[in-house]
Motif scaffolding. Sequence first.
Motif, PDB file in Angstrom:
ATOM      1  N   THR A 113      36.514  46.105  77.457  1.00 43.69           N
ATOM      2  CA  THR A 113      36.860  44.680  77.465  1.00 43.69           C
ATOM      3  C   THR A 113      37.984  44.377  78.446  1.00 43.69           C
ATOM      4  O   THR A 113      38.826  45.242  78.721  1.00 43.69           O
ATOM      5  CB  THR A 113      37.268  44.170  76.062  1.00 43.69           C
ATOM      6  N   TYR A 131      39.081  49.746  71.831  1.00 44.81           N
ATOM      7  CA  TYR A 131      38.347  49.318  73.034  1.00 44.81           C
ATOM      8  C   TYR A 131      38.810  50.201  74.184  1.00 44.81           C
ATOM      9  O   TYR A 131      39.878  50.830  74.108  1.00 44.81           O
ATOM     10  CB  TYR A 131      38.724  47.872  73.423  1.00 44.81           C
ATOM     11  N   TYR A 139      33.124  41.646  77.676  1.00 42.72           N
ATOM     12  CA  TYR A 139      32.956  42.764  76.756  1.00 42.72           C
ATOM     13  C   TYR A 139      31.652  43.467  77.116  1.00 42.72           C
ATOM     14  O   TYR A 139      30.655  42.802  77.392  1.00 42.72           O
ATOM     15  CB  TYR A 139      32.832  42.284  75.302  1.00 42.72           C
TER      16      TYR A 139
END
Length: 202
Positions: free
Chosen positions: A39, A53, A81
């Motif tokens: 992301t 992430y 994303y």
Amino acid sequence: MNRKGIMFIISAPSGAGKTTLCYKLVEICSKLCISVSYTTRKPRQGEIDGVHYHFVNDDTFNNMILADEFLEWAKVHDHLYGTSKKKTDEILTQGLDILLNIDVQGSRLLRANIPDSVLIFILPPSMEILEKRLKGRMSDSEETILKRIKKAKNEIMEYKHYDYVIVNNILEEALIQLKSVVIAERLKVSRTEHIWIKENFL
Ligand code: ADP
Ligand code: 5GP
């Protein structure tokens, strides 16, 4: 048995509790891994790069798009994303199941490309509780929270394209329901290793 892993896709409006449920689910389900997305969003307090992430900048993300490294990617709430093709494949070919926490756009795309993926939609008990949870998380600005609430209705409209709907009211109950879906999907005849049955019993 020599099986290929199952792809479980979880979506929900922001604040419904899908991240909480996903982390708890992998603790109580063996052979289930969480997919770590890429992301361009900045980490929230407590979020760890590579765990929650892979936090990257726009240039890195755009280069990954050009290099065709994403199984799917989407712009959600002003940030990018994406799900790594390579990492997903590594997990599935090991016979492990994978849990993807992705938005409704990504889910649609994956369902079209991977028809035997399992789509689960998480609902909050009410819009009021959704708002309370977003505020209680204390991770987003008032403006971001308002944006997320505004978007929730459009996201919830997508529930019909999913295989299962779970209301996350009492966390422990929702977790049991989620685990039940995983167990039931693993036992489907369509996922059985017919060769193993033939060799051993027939
Ligand atoms: P999402 O990933 O869907 O945006 P989170 O998992 O971050 O949502 O949850 C949002 C907030 O709601 C967090 O503070 C979390 O601790 C809380 N929460 C999640 N599930 C429940 C539940 N069943 N009851 C009460 N609070 C919950
Ligand atoms: P958050 O910023 O709250 O962590 O996530 C915002 C939204 O992005 C959530 O709906 C989450 O499911 C979605 N999301 C997270 N990773 C991915 C991904 O790899 N692909 C897509 N399409 N959505 C994702």
